[in-house]
Scaffold this active site. Structure first.
Site, mmCIF file in Angstrom:
data_model
loop_
_atom_site.group_PDB
_atom_site.id
_atom_site.type_symbol
_atom_site.label_atom_id
_atom_site.label_comp_id
_atom_site.label_asym_id
_atom_site.label_seq_id
_atom_site.Cartn_x
_atom_site.Cartn_y
_atom_site.Cartn_z
ATOM 1 N N HIS A 19 2.903 8.322 7.356
ATOM 2 C CA HIS A 19 3.996 7.565 7.709
ATOM 3 C C HIS A 19 5.152 8.214 7.179
ATOM 4 C CE1 HIS A 19 1.213 4.095 5.162
ATOM 5 N NE2 HIS A 19 1.466 3.948 7.051
ATOM 6 N N LYS A 77 0.491 -1.256 0.159
ATOM 7 C CA LYS A 77 0.436 -0.366 -0.230
ATOM 8 C C LYS A 77 1.281 1.147 -0.059
ATOM 9 C CE LYS A 77 -3.426 -2.472 2.751
ATOM 10 N NZ LYS A 77 -4.204 -1.855 3.751
ATOM 11 N N HIS A 137 2.098 6.665 2.672
ATOM 12 C CA HIS A 137 1.331 7.689 3.009
ATOM 13 C C HIS A 137 2.064 9.026 3.480
ATOM 14 C CE1 HIS A 137 -0.343 7.288 5.859
ATOM 15 N NE2 HIS A 137 -1.144 5.843 6.172
#
Ligand code: ARG
Length: 635
Positions: A173, A167, A170
């Site tokens: 993170h 994933k 973003h």
């Protein structure tokens, strides 16, 4: 020990007695300002009659030099019967001549102390030049017993970054990575044993789906070359298929037709079965998943290295053991922490905490109807697992404030399960959002995209000054570092909890308090050092009493604050505490250059000024590295 003996010599030279009296939290070997705290405490116990144990901790550092170098709030001494103004007048009158400080001045209810800067520079500058990269650190703070290092260090777990495999990485993170890396450096410098943990999102039905996606769309070569992007592509494609399948079921059922063949054999069911095989430790299923995980970690490590970050433990949701979860579930049920509600297991906090407190924690699910565990369930067991494995004294979860409720629920459940001491050792370090994070090529998916983009931007900026550009040995590598600094400094500029706008133009500018500005300030100091061409041994002979200009003196005073700033940061846990200081220091520095020239000065003056610039460079370099930046020598 070396720093200690130099200090003793310096103090003898200043005809001060050594050793200095010992106070808790007083470390003159590593923090020159503590020499002043200790000295002032001795004088003030005489002058005020108050106990040293009260005076020492009351001596505070100041943010602005106009207020003095240390201040004493008179009410903090708790002297009864007289007004602060009367006491101040009395004490100032009695205050003896000191080699280190001027007679105090009074401002409202404060006594302000100004250091005699000639003596300060004799204590400070040699200490910095001796300690070099260690200046600002304090290895005593993390000791279990500050007086006895044989008892060992306190241990802190810092969990940060924690992306989800396949994933996007973003903004949440990104911030977690930057802030967590910084906190790890901070605690390491304070003498703690730091364990950096990355808690990957790597478990759940979606990883069964990913494996199916790989069978359908995967390419072995692409996986090896670029696992992160390839897995993400597959993940997107297979999720599209899943959506189509759900629509198909909906359509059939709306038409009154039978959809059971899709439900029984479709992608969703296959993913469920695949994940079931993973939880049952099916060799093939596990091996495939482990490959995805390992290749992703390998690639993450490369990116983290660019940010000067490493992890001691790549943990993750997959690493929580089933026995642990069974044990926790049992315990929660037995202690009536959890209850069954409509077939699922939940925690109804309103039953445990009265009123608003209970309500605000809501009613999280611990186990779904079909028996599957959830994010929260795994966090409960993971915390207990870490407690067993590491016996930590403190643990920080560096996670976006979007998960405030989740972590509050986690800590509350651990407390209710009979481990309040464990819960009390844990702290959520939260932070706000990054708004509008997109690169020139569109919205960001991965950290590498951001770093590449800002690196390219900085390369363009550098090329605007061709003469300088040509002198830089490896311009692309430098541009890369400057790009990373831009992103990090913008991220650390405000308080953690504030949201901020991702602004590529602003962050890569040399105007204002940016990463490139800070790097430029460092490179400039390096260039002064290079051009002066003096050896450390020569600089060590400098006559520091020549640093008499107000610009030199202010710079010395600002530099002396660095260890206190670092110590204060252990309280604020805000990167901006360090960053704000570094900007204050570099501003002081840049206004000094015209007044404190090296080239064209007499040799004696040159040596003294060079010692000062060297000390400034060490502090700036240390501060930048503490933040996780890589200081450049040329740009
Ligand atoms: N992987 C999670 C996410 O991306 C963050 C994990 C936070 N840490 C934790 N112990 N829950 O949202």
């Amino acid at each position: 020990a070396a720093a200690e003996s130099t200090l003793a010599e310096t103090l003898r030279g200043l005809s001060l007695t050594t050793p200095l009296p010992k106070y808790p939290n007083c470390y003159p070997e590593v923090n020159p300002v503590d020499v002043y705290r200790s000295h002032l405490t001795s004088i003030l116990t005489e002058v005020t009659g108050v106990d040293a144990a009260i005076i020492y901790p009351a001596l505070q550092w100041t943010q602005t030099l106009e207020k003095g170098d240390l201040v004493l709030p008179i009410p903090a001494l708790r002297v009864k019967g007289k007004k602060p103004a009367e006491l101040a007048a009395e004490w100032v009158a009695k205050f003896p001549e000191s080699p280190l400080v001027h007679k105090p001045t009074v401002a409202a209810t404060f006594l302000q102390f100004f250091f005699k800067v000639d003596k300060l520079s004799e204590i400070l500058i040699p200490s910095i030049l001796k300690q070099q990269t260690f200046f600002g650190q304090n290895p005593y703070l993390g000791l279990k017993d500050p007086g006895d290092s044989s008892k060992g260090k306190k241990r802190i777990i810092i969990e940060f970054s924690s992306p989800n495999i396949a994933k996007p990485f973003h903004a949440g993170h990104l911030r977690s990575t930057i802030i967590g890396g910084f906190l790890s450096n901070l605690y390491e410098g304070a003498g703690w044993d730091v364990i950096r943990v990355n808690y990957l999102g790597d478990w759940g039905k979606q990883y069964g789906l990913l494996a199916l996606g790989f069978e359908k769309y995967g390419n072995e070569e692409a996986l090896q070359v670029d696992p992160i992007n390839h897995l993400y592509e597959i993940y997107v494609k297979i999720n599209k298929d899943l959506t189509a399948e759900k629509e198909e079921i909906g359509k059939l059922e709306a038409e009154g037709k039978d959809a059971s063949h899709i439900k029984n054999e479709g992608l969703d069911e296959q993913a469920r079965r695949y994940f079931k095989a993973m939880t049952d430790n099916d060799e093939k299923a596990i091996a495939q998943w482990a490959r995805f995980r390992d290749l992703s970690i390998k690639r993450y490590k490369e990116t983290y290295a660019r940010l000067n970050i490493h992890f001691d433990d790549y943990s993750g949701e997959s690493q929580v053991k089933q026995e642990r979860m069974d044990f926790a579930a049992d315990k929660m049920a037995k202690m009536s922490v959890s209850e069954v509600s409509e077939g699922a297991v939940i925690v109804d906090f309103s039953k445990h905490f009265p009123g608003k407190a209970g309500k605000s924690l809501e009613r999280p699910i611990i186990k779904k109807k079909d028996g599957t565990a959830l994010y929260l369930t795994r966090d409960i067991s993971e915390m207990m697992q870490r407690d067993d494995k590491y016996h930590f004294d403190k643990m920080m979860y560096v996670v976006a404030s979007a998960q405030d409720l989740h972590l509050k629920q986690l800590f509350a459940i651990i407390g209710l399960m009979g481990y309040p001491e464990l819960a009390a050792k844990c702290q959520h370090i939260n932070f706000g959002l990054v708004l509008g994070m997109s690169t020139r090529k569109g919205t960001v998916k991965f950290l590498d995209d951001i770093l590449r983009d800002v690196g390219e931007k900085m390369h363009e900026v550098m090329q605007k000054n061709q003469a300088k550009y040509e002198q830089v040995e490896n311009p692309l590598a430098t541009a890369d570092i400057l790009g990373i600094s831009s992103v990090m400094v913008q991220d650390m500029s405000g308080k953690r909890i504030n949201n901020y706008e991702f602004n590529m133009e602003a962050m890569t500018s040399f105007e204002g308090d940016t990463g490139p500005y800070l790097q430029y300030a460092h490179a400039r100091l390096c260039s002064i050092t290079r051009r002066a061409g003096l050896t450390p041994a020569e600089i060590a002979t400098a006559n520091l009493s020549l640093l008499t200009e107000s610009h030199a003196q202010n710079l010395i005073r600002v530099i002396s604050q660095y260890p206190d700033v670092v110590q204060n940061t252990l309280k604020t846990l805000e990167p901006t505490t360090i960053l704000t200081y570094l900007f204050k220091m570099t501003h002081t520095l840049s206004s000094s250059y015209d007044h404190l020239r090296i080239v064209g000065s007499e040799r004696e003056l040159m040596l003294a000024r060079m010692a000062l610039y060297d000390a400034a460079r060490v502090v700036l370099n240390n501060g930048m590295r503490l933040l996780g930046l890589t200081p450049v020598d040329r740009m």
